[in-house]
Design a protein around this motif. Structure first.
Motif, PDB file in Angstrom:
ATOM      1  N   ASN A 152      47.225  32.469  37.726  1.00  0.00           N
ATOM      2  CA  ASN A 152      47.666  31.903  38.999  1.00  0.00           C
ATOM      3  C   ASN A 152      48.305  32.934  39.937  1.00  0.00           C
ATOM      4  N   GLU A 153      48.892  33.994  39.370  1.00  0.00           N
ATOM      5  CA  GLU A 153      49.578  34.974  40.227  1.00  0.00           C
ATOM      6  C   GLU A 153      48.695  36.161  40.595  1.00  0.00           C
ATOM      7  N   CYS A 154      47.481  36.170  40.088  1.00  0.00           N
ATOM      8  CA  CYS A 154      46.581  37.286  40.388  1.00  0.00           C
ATOM      9  C   CYS A 154      46.169  37.231  41.862  1.00  0.00           C
ATOM     10  N   LYS A 155      46.251  38.373  42.512  1.00  0.00           N
ATOM     11  CA  LYS A 155      45.950  38.401  43.957  1.00  0.00           C
ATOM     12  C   LYS A 155      44.495  38.805  44.237  1.00  0.00           C
ATOM     13  N   VAL A 156      43.771  39.186  43.190  1.00  0.00           N
ATOM     14  CA  VAL A 156      42.391  39.639  43.379  1.00  0.00           C
ATOM     15  C   VAL A 156      41.488  38.440  43.674  1.00  0.00           C
ATOM     16  N   ARG A 157      40.596  38.613  44.644  1.00  0.00           N
ATOM     17  CA  ARG A 157      39.680  37.511  44.963  1.00  0.00           C
ATOM     18  C   ARG A 157      38.409  37.664  44.117  1.00  0.00           C
ATOM     19  N   ILE A 158      38.208  36.729  43.203  1.00  0.00           N
ATOM     20  CA  ILE A 158      37.055  36.869  42.293  1.00  0.00           C
ATOM     21  C   ILE A 158      35.963  35.834  42.545  1.00  0.00           C
ATOM     22  N   THR A 159      36.190  34.914  43.469  1.00  0.00           N
ATOM     23  CA  THR A 159      35.196  33.841  43.644  1.00  0.00           C
ATOM     24  C   THR A 159      33.880  34.365  44.232  1.00  0.00           C
ATOM     25  N   GLY A 160      33.949  35.275  45.210  1.00  0.00           N
ATOM     26  CA  GLY A 160      32.715  35.832  45.781  1.00  0.00           C
ATOM     27  C   GLY A 160      32.051  36.785  44.794  1.00  0.00           C
ATOM     28  N   ASN A 161      32.858  37.631  44.177  1.00  0.00           N
ATOM     29  CA  ASN A 161      32.341  38.604  43.218  1.00  0.00           C
ATOM     30  C   ASN A 161      33.331  38.755  42.074  1.00  0.00           C
ATOM     31  N   VAL A 162      32.940  38.234  40.925  1.00  0.00           N
ATOM     32  CA  VAL A 162      33.867  38.207  39.787  1.00  0.00           C
ATOM     33  C   VAL A 162      34.191  39.628  39.291  1.00  0.00           C
ATOM     34  N   ARG A 163      33.334  40.581  39.685  1.00  0.00           N
ATOM     35  CA  ARG A 163      33.596  41.967  39.244  1.00  0.00           C
ATOM     36  C   ARG A 163      34.694  42.633  40.062  1.00  0.00           C
ATOM     37  N   ASN A 164      35.266  41.916  41.001  1.00  0.00           N
ATOM     38  CA  ASN A 164      36.485  42.415  41.665  1.00  0.00           C
ATOM     39  C   ASN A 164      37.670  42.375  40.702  1.00  0.00           C
ATOM     40  N   CYS A 165      37.515  41.627  39.617  1.00  0.00           N
ATOM     41  CA  CYS A 165      38.594  41.549  38.615  1.00  0.00           C
ATOM     42  C   CYS A 165      38.973  42.967  38.179  1.00  0.00           C
ATOM     43  N   GLU A 166      40.267  43.239  38.177  1.00  0.00           N
ATOM     44  CA  GLU A 166      40.729  44.586  37.799  1.00  0.00           C
ATOM     45  C   GLU A 166      40.931  44.739  36.300  1.00  0.00           C
ATOM     46  N   ARG A 167      40.589  43.736  35.570  1.00  0.00           N
ATOM     47  CA  ARG A 167      40.584  43.750  34.094  1.00  0.00           C
ATOM     48  C   ARG A 167      41.951  44.105  33.517  1.00  0.00           C
ATOM     49  N   CYS A 168      42.963  43.463  34.085  1.00  0.00           N
ATOM     50  CA  CYS A 168      44.314  43.732  33.576  1.00  0.00           C
ATOM     51  C   CYS A 168      44.551  42.992  32.261  1.00  0.00           C
ATOM     52  N   GLY A 169      43.773  41.949  31.997  1.00  0.00           N
ATOM     53  CA  GLY A 169      43.900  41.235  30.727  1.00  0.00           C
ATOM     54  C   GLY A 169      44.908  40.095  30.752  1.00  0.00           C
ATOM     55  N   ARG A 170      45.436  39.759  31.919  1.00  0.00           N
ATOM     56  CA  ARG A 170      46.389  38.631  31.956  1.00  0.00           C
ATOM     57  C   ARG A 170      45.663  37.292  31.823  1.00  0.00           C
ATOM     58  N   CYS A 171      44.368  37.287  32.073  1.00  0.00           N
ATOM     59  CA  CYS A 171      43.621  36.036  31.850  1.00  0.00           C
ATOM     60  C   CYS A 171      42.253  36.377  31.242  1.00  0.00           C
ATOM     61  N   GLU A 172      41.499  35.341  30.892  1.00  0.00           N
ATOM     62  CA  GLU A 172      40.231  35.568  30.178  1.00  0.00           C
ATOM     63  C   GLU A 172      39.094  36.026  31.079  1.00  0.00           C
ATOM     64  N   ILE A 173      39.349  36.124  32.376  1.00  0.00           N
ATOM     65  CA  ILE A 173      38.297  36.619  33.270  1.00  0.00           C
ATOM     66  C   ILE A 173      37.882  38.031  32.829  1.00  0.00           C
ATOM     67  N   LYS A 174      38.851  38.837  32.418  1.00  0.00           N
ATOM     68  CA  LYS A 174      38.538  40.205  31.956  1.00  0.00           C
ATOM     69  C   LYS A 174      37.492  40.165  30.833  1.00  0.00           C
ATOM     70  N   GLU A 175      37.781  39.368  29.808  1.00  0.00           N
ATOM     71  CA  GLU A 175      36.858  39.298  28.661  1.00  0.00           C
ATOM     72  C   GLU A 175      35.499  38.753  29.072  1.00  0.00           C
ATOM     73  N   LEU A 176      35.521  37.798  30.002  1.00  0.00           N
ATOM     74  CA  LEU A 176      34.247  37.209  30.433  1.00  0.00           C
ATOM     75  C   LEU A 176      33.404  38.234  31.186  1.00  0.00           C
ATOM     76  N   VAL A 177      34.057  39.040  32.041  1.00  0.00           N
ATOM     77  CA  VAL A 177      33.317  40.076  32.782  1.00  0.00           C
ATOM     78  C   VAL A 177      32.728  41.074  31.791  1.00  0.00           C
ATOM     79  N   GLU A 178      33.525  41.477  30.817  1.00  0.00           N
ATOM     80  CA  GLU A 178      33.036  42.453  29.829  1.00  0.00           C
ATOM     81  C   GLU A 178      31.864  41.874  29.027  1.00  0.00           C
ATOM     82  N   LEU A 179      32.021  40.606  28.648  1.00  0.00           N
ATOM     83  CA  LEU A 179      30.956  39.949  27.882  1.00  0.00           C
ATOM     84  C   LEU A 179      29.664  39.867  28.710  1.00  0.00           C
TER      85      LEU A 179
END
Ligand code: SF4
Length: 260
Positions: A152-179
């Motif tokens: 909820n506190e992540c400021k990165v916008r991932i809806t247009g492009n999920v690869r904007n995720c900076e892969r900090c690991g605070r949520c599972e988006i990181k693992e999903l991008v890697e997968l």
């Protein structure tokens, strides 16, 4: 298909099955009762027209009832036996368009919470998708995830492009991008049903592995038909739509099952 893996994935299917099977059996009784009334109410009028008409009309009704009950019995046996089955594609269509709305209606009559019916629907749908013996190329598989997985506190916008995720690991988006990157599959994050539908139309996947709550998963499966959707319910340790989570093992298992 890897049978051990398939069994692992199917374990999750068992929990809500009795509700679905029970409601299906109940719907057989309702079909019989409705058919009897449809025959009995106009009986006198039909005799007055022609004495053999009730028999002809009864024969037509019996034929329709037989087809409906055969479909219900086939569906119940599929659910109970957990096997690769005959007519799984057609059955999935019937479950999506006819059986599920009927289950919701019957569930309401019997006081079963809608959420449990939706869970049951997702599980049965998964079983029917698993029973379709097909594999897809990585580029035709879409991982569709809900926006509430993002911290909820992540400021990165991932809806247009999920690869904007900076892969900090605070949520599972990181693992999903890697997968997704490791397997070359498409990954998208949707903020709601309209965006999810747009993503599906743009990507034209052959198979979707989607995560969401019961309500969104149910409508997503219905809206995406005939594209098969394997649904994984999200986890909500902080309540709905807030820092939700997904069982990554289940996502990986589903991907291994369906990828060529
Ligand atoms: S893993 Fe990505 S999406 Fe999640 S909090 Fe970190 S940067 Fe944001």
């Amino acid at each position: 298909m890897d049978s051990n893996l398939s069994q692992d994935v199917k374990k999750a299917v068992k929990s809500q099955k009795p509700i679905f099977v029970g409601l299906l059996a109940f719907s057989c009784l309702i079909v019989l009762a409705v058919a009897f009334f449809l025959w009995w109410v106009p009986y006198i009028g039909l005799v007055n027209i022609y004495h053999g008409l009730p028999l002809i009309y009864g024969g037509i009704l019996a034929g329709i009832v037989l087809v409906i009950i055969a479909g219900i019995v086939l569906l119940i046996s599929t659910v109970v036996m957990e096997k690769e089955i005959f007519l799984s594609h057609e059955l999935r269509g019937a479950v999506v368009h006819i059986v599920f709305p009927l289950m919701v209606f019957l569930g309401r009559l019997l006081g079963i919470p809608k959420e449990r019916i939706q869970q049951s629907f997702v599980e049965i749908n998964n079983q029917l998708v698993l029973s379709m013996p097909f594999k897809v190329k990585p580029e035709r598989l879409l991982l569709l995830m809900p926006h509430c997985l993002q911290d909820n506190e992540c400021k990165v916008r991932i809806t247009g492009n999920v690869r904007n995720c900076e892969r900090c690991g605070r949520c599972e988006i990181k693992e999903l991008v890697e997968l997704a990157d490791e397997n070359d599959v498409k990954l998208s994050v949707a903020t709601g049903g309209t965006i999810a539908r747009r993503i599906v139309v743009e990507n034209k996947p052959e198979l979707i592995i989607a995560t969401a709550c019961e309500r969104d998963l149910t409508s997503g499966i219905q809206d995406s038909y005939p594209i098969p959707v394997y649904g994984i319910l999200n986890k909500r340790p902080y309540g709905p739509c807030f820092n939700t989570q997904v069982d990554m093992d289940e996502v990986k298992q589903a991907m291994r099952l369906f990828l060529r």
